[in-house]
Design an enzyme around this catalytic site. Sequence first.
Site, PDB file in Angstrom:
ATOM      1  N   ASP A  62       0.823  -1.206   0.000  1.00 25.96           N
ATOM      2  CA  ASP A  62       0.000   0.000   0.000  1.00 25.96           C
ATOM      3  C   ASP A  62       0.863   1.265   0.000  1.00 25.96           C
ATOM      4  O   ASP A  62       0.461   2.294  -0.549  1.00 25.96           O
ATOM      5  CB  ASP A  62      -0.922  -0.001   1.228  1.00 25.96           C
ATOM      6  CG  ASP A  62      -1.968  -1.097   1.135  1.00 25.96           C
ATOM      7  OD1 ASP A  62      -2.132  -1.673   0.039  1.00 25.96           O
ATOM      8  OD2 ASP A  62      -2.624  -1.385   2.152  1.00 25.96           O
TER       9      ASP A  62
ATOM     10  N   GLU B  11       2.742   6.114  -3.002  1.00 30.68           N
ATOM     11  CA  GLU B  11       3.723   6.938  -3.735  1.00 30.68           C
ATOM     12  C   GLU B  11       3.199   7.285  -5.126  1.00 30.68           C
ATOM     13  O   GLU B  11       3.328   8.421  -5.596  1.00 30.68           O
ATOM     14  CB  GLU B  11       5.042   6.187  -3.884  1.00 30.68           C
ATOM     15  CG  GLU B  11       5.898   6.196  -2.640  1.00 30.68           C
ATOM     16  CD  GLU B  11       7.368   5.966  -2.975  1.00 30.68           C
ATOM     17  OE1 GLU B  11       7.795   6.324  -4.084  1.00 30.68           O
ATOM     18  OE2 GLU B  11       8.081   5.426  -2.112  1.00 30.68           O
TER      19      GLU B  11
END
Length: 563
Positions: free
Chosen positions: A215, A220
């Site tokens: 996750d 990002e």
Amino acid sequence: MERPSRLLLVSELRVRNSAYDVSLSRSLLTWKRRTSSPVYHPFRPRFCVPSFPRRQASGVCHSVSVSEIISVREEEEENGCKDDGSWKKINEREGKDCRQAFTVLYVERCQQHRWRCAEVSFTCPEGALCQRWVTSIREQLAAISTPKQLLVYINPYSGKKHGKHIYEQKVAPLFALAGVTTHVIVTEHANYARDHLRTEAELKKFDGVVCVGGDGMFSEIIHGLIWRSQIYGGVDPNCADESLLPSSLRIGIIPAGSTDCICFATVGSNDPVTSALHIIVGDSQPMDVCSVHHNNTFLRYSVSLLGYGFYGDVLTDSERKRWMGPARYDLSGVKMFLTHHYYEGTVSYLPARGIMGNPRDANRCRSGCVVCQHNGRLISEKAERYQMDEETDRESEGEWKTIRGKFLAINAASMSCACPRSPKGLSPAAHLADGTTDLILVRKCSRFDFLRHLLRHTSKDDQFDLNFVEVHRVRRFCFTPRPCQSDSDLDLRENGKHQIFGQICRNHPACGCAPAYSSWNCDGEILTHKAIDVRVHSNLIKLFARGIEEPTVFDDLTNPCAI
Ligand SMILES: CCCCCCCCCCCCC/C=C/[C@@H](O)[C@H](COP(=O)(O)O)NC(=O)CCCCC
Ligand SMILES: Nc1ncnc2c1ncn2[C@@H]1O[C@H](COP(=O)(O)OP(=O)(O)O)[C@@H](O)[C@H]1O
Ligand SMILES: [Ca+2]
């Protein structure tokens, strides 16, 4: 139900030396075994249902949705001619083209929402017919918008550090089969992918971005893409009241992390092959994103869990044990359960009004979810009205509610947060794209009661049916921790000048050494600020997924993997 469409091609072809009537329409490829008398099976459908969009693996008839065909290839001469002796002899005598077999690769459903790549080879009486079939299928595939060029980021340190291996062994070969070209980047440090997407990546060249990791890696990617859309569109990301511009590139997740809850809650399994196939067929799942601000300064975006208290503490503790891999969460989970810290503060929220569904109904967010469609429409209509008449909308938004108290956990689940540790998730009825988040408040209670609540995440029992737990479906919320000594002290702490966990709160009645503040767990990343302002942005991003599919009667009865 899909309407039967006009047949484009019908032929008698052979599959493993048996004669089949094969037909192609814009939506379905069907192959039906020729029998003088019908083959009866007590549990399997006896006749082909051409409008049914899935493959039906009965002994009589198979059909596959054209949108789930991965590729079609002509077999080499040797294979094509070897398959059927009689046709080969005739063709050789008459000097005809001997490339007369083609293979179709398609999606096959297995247990637990997993997909596999299956194949079927058809032998044609002559090469020209084989060519017609291959061309016709390719024409239909070309009409579907599937990704051709992908930008792939691999976090080599996610989960058990298998990301590169998973991509190379399980995913890259499927992309190659499907004719998808890739530009692969292995990240060199944290935020490498985010910064590359923000500034350098030539996004115009790609049809989507794929992240291989957990996750945190997905986080990002969305930070890079959303930031870029706002800067290009002239939206100030620091302004909490501004509506954000959606990002047009779809994102695929190849699960290789520790929890992978975003993949699990959007696909139904954490299986790299299944995710790769969802990318290849060009699925699209809209998703809400929460923006998190502090004093009109942008902090982060979140799509799954924003958790203060228990989940914030588990994350902070587990980061020190990263060397353990995914098991770090179990150890920290037990430790933080025993620690039993509670935190004081004020939660204010704006309830989601006039929407379909509530956090305690039985309605689960599934593929083609009507709640998401209905509420998504409602919210975009409201946004249009807002642009025309600001005042009217302010009134219809409703009133802020405020709750002050002592909490073991404050969780905002923008999706179910289902994962292998908790197959129904933190908020089982939360929706992926309904423009809301489920705010779950777990008040101070005994260890025994808190354990009852936690264990209900892993069973069928309702985790909200407890008098110390409340849940609200909201559009926006704010949290302010109870100041420990003074407001200026809080500011100093938030600037990182004090060690939060070393502090002793004089006002904490439980023990003399409990921390006054927790941290926020934001999709598995630690947020150092405590006071936050969270707003849901409806349908801001799109994933290469379709939501969890409801198993169908046909899947149950005919799926070869399930029997
Ligand atoms: C003492 C018994 C405890 C039993 C609790 C079981 C409840 C598990 C609920 C899990 C919810 C997970 C929400 C997902 C969060 C992820 O975004 C985050 C980061 O994922 P990744 O980057 O892939 O590692 N994961 C976590 O915060 C882990 C929470 C684990 C809690 C035990
Ligand atoms: N090359 C790298 N080296 C170190 N950290 C990285 C690298 N690439 C990404 N990260 C960071 O690693 C963290 C964990 O990534 P994630 O994919 O969530 O794995 P996990 O699920 O195991 O936590 C994230 O904070 C991400 O920003
Ligand atoms: Ca992580």
